[in-house]
Write a protein that holds these residues in place. Structure first.
Motif, PDB file in Angstrom:
ATOM      1  N   GLN A 200       0.820  -1.216   0.000  1.00  0.00           N
ATOM      2  CA  GLN A 200       0.000   0.000   0.000  1.00  0.00           C
ATOM      3  C   GLN A 200       0.857   1.271   0.000  1.00  0.00           C
ATOM      4  O   GLN A 200       0.523   2.271   0.632  1.00  0.00           O
ATOM      5  N   GLU A 201       1.987   1.214  -0.715  1.00  0.00           N
ATOM      6  CA  GLU A 201       2.836   2.396  -0.817  1.00  0.00           C
ATOM      7  C   GLU A 201       2.216   3.382  -1.801  1.00  0.00           C
ATOM      8  O   GLU A 201       1.650   2.996  -2.818  1.00  0.00           O
ATOM      9  N   GLN A 202       2.354   4.656  -1.468  1.00  0.00           N
ATOM     10  CA  GLN A 202       1.808   5.706  -2.332  1.00  0.00           C
ATOM     11  C   GLN A 202       2.701   5.884  -3.550  1.00  0.00           C
ATOM     12  O   GLN A 202       3.907   6.089  -3.431  1.00  0.00           O
ATOM     13  N   VAL A 203       2.112   5.789  -4.737  1.00  0.00           N
ATOM     14  CA  VAL A 203       2.847   6.009  -5.991  1.00  0.00           C
ATOM     15  C   VAL A 203       2.097   7.081  -6.769  1.00  0.00           C
ATOM     16  O   VAL A 203       0.981   6.859  -7.232  1.00  0.00           O
ATOM     17  N   LEU A 204       2.711   8.255  -6.894  1.00  0.00           N
ATOM     18  CA  LEU A 204       2.065   9.383  -7.557  1.00  0.00           C
ATOM     19  C   LEU A 204       2.162   9.268  -9.078  1.00  0.00           C
ATOM     20  O   LEU A 204       3.010   8.541  -9.611  1.00  0.00           O
ATOM     21  N   PHE A 205       1.301  10.018  -9.764  1.00  0.00           N
ATOM     22  CA  PHE A 205       1.297  10.000 -11.235  1.00  0.00           C
ATOM     23  C   PHE A 205       2.646  10.453 -11.789  1.00  0.00           C
ATOM     24  O   PHE A 205       3.149   9.895 -12.769  1.00  0.00           O
ATOM     25  N   SER A 206       3.242  11.465 -11.156  1.00  0.00           N
ATOM     26  CA  SER A 206       4.542  11.970 -11.615  1.00  0.00           C
ATOM     27  C   SER A 206       5.617  10.890 -11.518  1.00  0.00           C
ATOM     28  O   SER A 206       6.550  10.854 -12.329  1.00  0.00           O
ATOM     29  N   GLN A 207       5.476   9.992 -10.527  1.00  0.00           N
ATOM     30  CA  GLN A 207       6.444   8.909 -10.395  1.00  0.00           C
ATOM     31  C   GLN A 207       6.318   7.915 -11.547  1.00  0.00           C
ATOM     32  O   GLN A 207       7.319   7.403 -12.050  1.00  0.00           O
ATOM     33  N   TRP A 208       5.081   7.634 -11.968  1.00  0.00           N
ATOM     34  CA  TRP A 208       4.889   6.745 -13.119  1.00  0.00           C
ATOM     35  C   TRP A 208       5.473   7.372 -14.388  1.00  0.00           C
ATOM     36  O   TRP A 208       6.041   6.673 -15.233  1.00  0.00           O
ATOM     37  N   ILE A 209       5.348   8.703 -14.522  1.00  0.00           N
ATOM     38  CA  ILE A 209       5.946   9.398 -15.667  1.00  0.00           C
ATOM     39  C   ILE A 209       7.465   9.203 -15.644  1.00  0.00           C
ATOM     40  O   ILE A 209       8.092   8.943 -16.686  1.00  0.00           O
ATOM     41  N   GLY A 210       8.066   9.339 -14.460  1.00  0.00           N
ATOM     42  CA  GLY A 210       9.504   9.140 -14.316  1.00  0.00           C
ATOM     43  C   GLY A 210       9.916   7.739 -14.702  1.00  0.00           C
ATOM     44  O   GLY A 210      10.950   7.525 -15.363  1.00  0.00           O
ATOM     45  N   ILE A 211       9.114   6.750 -14.334  1.00  0.00           N
ATOM     46  CA  ILE A 211       9.403   5.347 -14.665  1.00  0.00           C
ATOM     47  C   ILE A 211       9.360   5.141 -16.177  1.00  0.00           C
ATOM     48  O   ILE A 211      10.222   4.465 -16.749  1.00  0.00           O
ATOM     49  N   VAL A 212       8.363   5.748 -16.833  1.00  0.00           N
ATOM     50  CA  VAL A 212       8.250   5.646 -18.297  1.00  0.00           C
ATOM     51  C   VAL A 212       9.473   6.275 -18.970  1.00  0.00           C
ATOM     52  O   VAL A 212      10.009   5.729 -19.952  1.00  0.00           O
ATOM     53  N   ILE A 213       9.951   7.392 -18.432  1.00  0.00           N
ATOM     54  CA  ILE A 213      11.133   8.059 -18.995  1.00  0.00           C
ATOM     55  C   ILE A 213      12.367   7.167 -18.856  1.00  0.00           C
ATOM     56  O   ILE A 213      13.180   7.040 -19.791  1.00  0.00           O
ATOM     57  N   ILE A 214      12.522   6.522 -17.706  1.00  0.00           N
ATOM     58  CA  ILE A 214      13.667   5.618 -17.501  1.00  0.00           C
ATOM     59  C   ILE A 214      13.604   4.446 -18.472  1.00  0.00           C
ATOM     60  O   ILE A 214      14.617   4.063 -19.069  1.00  0.00           O
ATOM     61  N   LEU A 215      12.412   3.880 -18.664  1.00  0.00           N
ATOM     62  CA  LEU A 215      12.257   2.768 -19.614  1.00  0.00           C
ATOM     63  C   LEU A 215      12.589   3.225 -21.031  1.00  0.00           C
ATOM     64  O   LEU A 215      13.200   2.491 -21.815  1.00  0.00           O
ATOM     65  N   GLY A 216      12.196   4.468 -21.359  1.00  0.00           N
ATOM     66  CA  GLY A 216      12.531   5.022 -22.674  1.00  0.00           C
ATOM     67  C   GLY A 216      14.035   5.180 -22.838  1.00  0.00           C
ATOM     68  O   GLY A 216      14.584   4.950 -23.928  1.00  0.00           O
ATOM     69  N   ALA A 217      14.724   5.549 -21.770  1.00  0.00           N
ATOM     70  CA  ALA A 217      16.180   5.690 -21.816  1.00  0.00           C
ATOM     71  C   ALA A 217      16.854   4.347 -22.052  1.00  0.00           C
ATOM     72  O   ALA A 217      17.839   4.256 -22.793  1.00  0.00           O
ATOM     73  N   VAL A 218      16.329   3.299 -21.430  1.00  0.00           N
ATOM     74  CA  VAL A 218      16.867   1.943 -21.651  1.00  0.00           C
ATOM     75  C   VAL A 218      16.717   1.561 -23.124  1.00  0.00           C
ATOM     76  O   VAL A 218      17.621   0.992 -23.730  1.00  0.00           O
ATOM     77  N   LEU A 219      15.572   1.911 -23.703  1.00  0.00           N
ATOM     78  CA  LEU A 219      15.333   1.651 -25.127  1.00  0.00           C
ATOM     79  C   LEU A 219      16.345   2.395 -25.984  1.00  0.00           C
ATOM     80  O   LEU A 219      16.922   1.844 -26.927  1.00  0.00           O
ATOM     81  N   LEU A 220      16.603   3.667 -25.647  1.00  0.00           N
ATOM     82  CA  LEU A 220      17.523   4.493 -26.424  1.00  0.00           C
ATOM     83  C   LEU A 220      18.956   3.966 -26.347  1.00  0.00           C
ATOM     84  O   LEU A 220      19.665   3.907 -27.360  1.00  0.00           O
ATOM     85  N   ILE A 221      19.377   3.560 -25.153  1.00  0.00           N
ATOM     86  CA  ILE A 221      20.737   3.046 -24.967  1.00  0.00           C
ATOM     87  C   ILE A 221      20.992   1.812 -25.818  1.00  0.00           C
ATOM     88  O   ILE A 221      22.088   1.606 -26.354  1.00  0.00           O
ATOM     89  N   ASN A 222      19.963   0.971 -25.967  1.00  0.00           N
ATOM     90  CA  ASN A 222      20.137  -0.300 -26.678  1.00  0.00           C
ATOM     91  C   ASN A 222      19.611  -0.274 -28.109  1.00  0.00           C
ATOM     92  O   ASN A 222      19.528  -1.313 -28.755  1.00  0.00           O
ATOM     93  N   TRP A 223      19.283   0.925 -28.617  1.00  0.00           N
ATOM     94  CA  TRP A 223      18.657   1.010 -29.939  1.00  0.00           C
ATOM     95  C   TRP A 223      19.566   0.495 -31.051  1.00  0.00           C
ATOM     96  O   TRP A 223      19.115  -0.178 -31.973  1.00  0.00           O
TER      97      TRP A 223
END
Length: 308
Positions: free
Chosen positions: A279-302
């Protein structure tokens, strides 16, 4: 089934297993278990399982004493990662701890540049910037809604450094050996670090009244062996046994580039588990940050994906 789909499933399941760890550890803490008990139980069960598995596998490759020593030494980084990551989880939310562990993405880029003595490509540098931006959002560091502990952030960053070294070692030391045998020897190295940690923080202070570290890290209580057949089994299976097997099966089928991207599923899985079970609080801005990190992983390995 198509080999690419099969490989993707293997890697996704292996990474998801890692993603569950922080929540399991947090729940073990809530039941009164210590960091020493959690880490020791994980390694004891895992070493026993891999030892038994190796007995039933025909090993045509012979491990030299030199390579065994290299694997054991490189495996110490696994022990450091476990200890540091579980200490991190003790001080901060599990959903934030996994974001800090994902800093291994850009730390790995730095290690690669240092070893190859070559400046990272522009795309990788941009990706590193995105990882850092995503981290600021995913940890919600500027908000006063979530409270933080500096020690948790420090342990999380150190765990990411150690995890990066573990990844490099896994892909470079005695690669000709059976993955089960390699994992076994690396686990022995990790167990040495975990045992030393347990001695310093619980066993020596409790049974010999001998303190060598700060009182904040010491737990004066008898070692609770019940964790060996409860949380220890879960942590071993999902943190030490299943992931190497699944990742070693999946990566050869889909390649390093795609594999690295799929393995990043560990991040959202860990956050989702923390949200659902803790039941940890996860804000919408945190999910945006997670999406950005996943996008960076994609870019590094493109480049690797394009080449494949």
């Amino acid at each position: 089934m198509n080999s690419t789909i099969k490989g993707t499933l293997f890697v996704a399941l292996g990474a998801s297993s890692y993603g569950m760890l922080a929540s399991f550890v947090k729940m073990a803490y809530q039941q009164g278990f210590t960091t020493a008990e959690v880490t020791v139980s994980q390694y004891v069960f895992a070493i026993i399982c891999l030892f038994v598995i190796n007995l039933f596998i025909k090993n045509t490759q012979i491990a030299t004493k030199k390579n065994i020593l290299k694997l054991v030494i490189s495996g110490t980084s696994m022990g450091f990662t476990s200890v540091l990551y579980y200490l991190c989880v003790k001080y901060i939310n599990a959903s934030i701890a996994v974001v800090l562990l994902m800093q291994s993405v850009w730390i790995g880029v730095l290690i690669e540049a240092f070893i190859n003595k070559k400046v990272p490509s522009f795309a990788k540098l941009v990706a590193v910037g995105f990882v850092l931006l995503g981290t600021l959002l995913a940890t919600n560091i500027f908000s006063d809604v979530i409270t933080y502990d500096f020690k948790g952030f420090l342990f999380g960053f150190l765990a990411a450094v150690s995890f990066s070294i573990t990844l490099y070692s896994t892909n470079s030391v005695a690669k000709y050996l059976n993955p089960f045998k390699r994992s076994f020897f690396m686990l022995l190295g990790g167990a040495c670090i975990v045992f030393i940690f347990a001695m310093l923080t619980q066993l020596l202070p409790t049974y010999f009244n001998f303190n060598l570290v700060g009182s904040e890290f010491i737990a004066v209580k008898p070692f609770d062996t019940s964790i060996l057949y409860t949380w220890g089994i879960l942590l071993s299976v999902f943190g030490t046994i299943l992931p190497p097997i699944l990742l070693n099966k999946g990566f050869p089928l889909i390649g390093v580039g795609l594999g690295s991207i799929v393995s990043a599923v560990e991040l959202p899985v860990s956050v989702a588990f923390a949200f659902l079970f803790l039941q940890e609080q996860v804000l919408f801005s945190q999910w945006i940050g997670i999406v950005i990190i996943l996008g960076a992983v994609l870019l590094i390995n493109w480049n690797l994906i394009s080449r494949k």
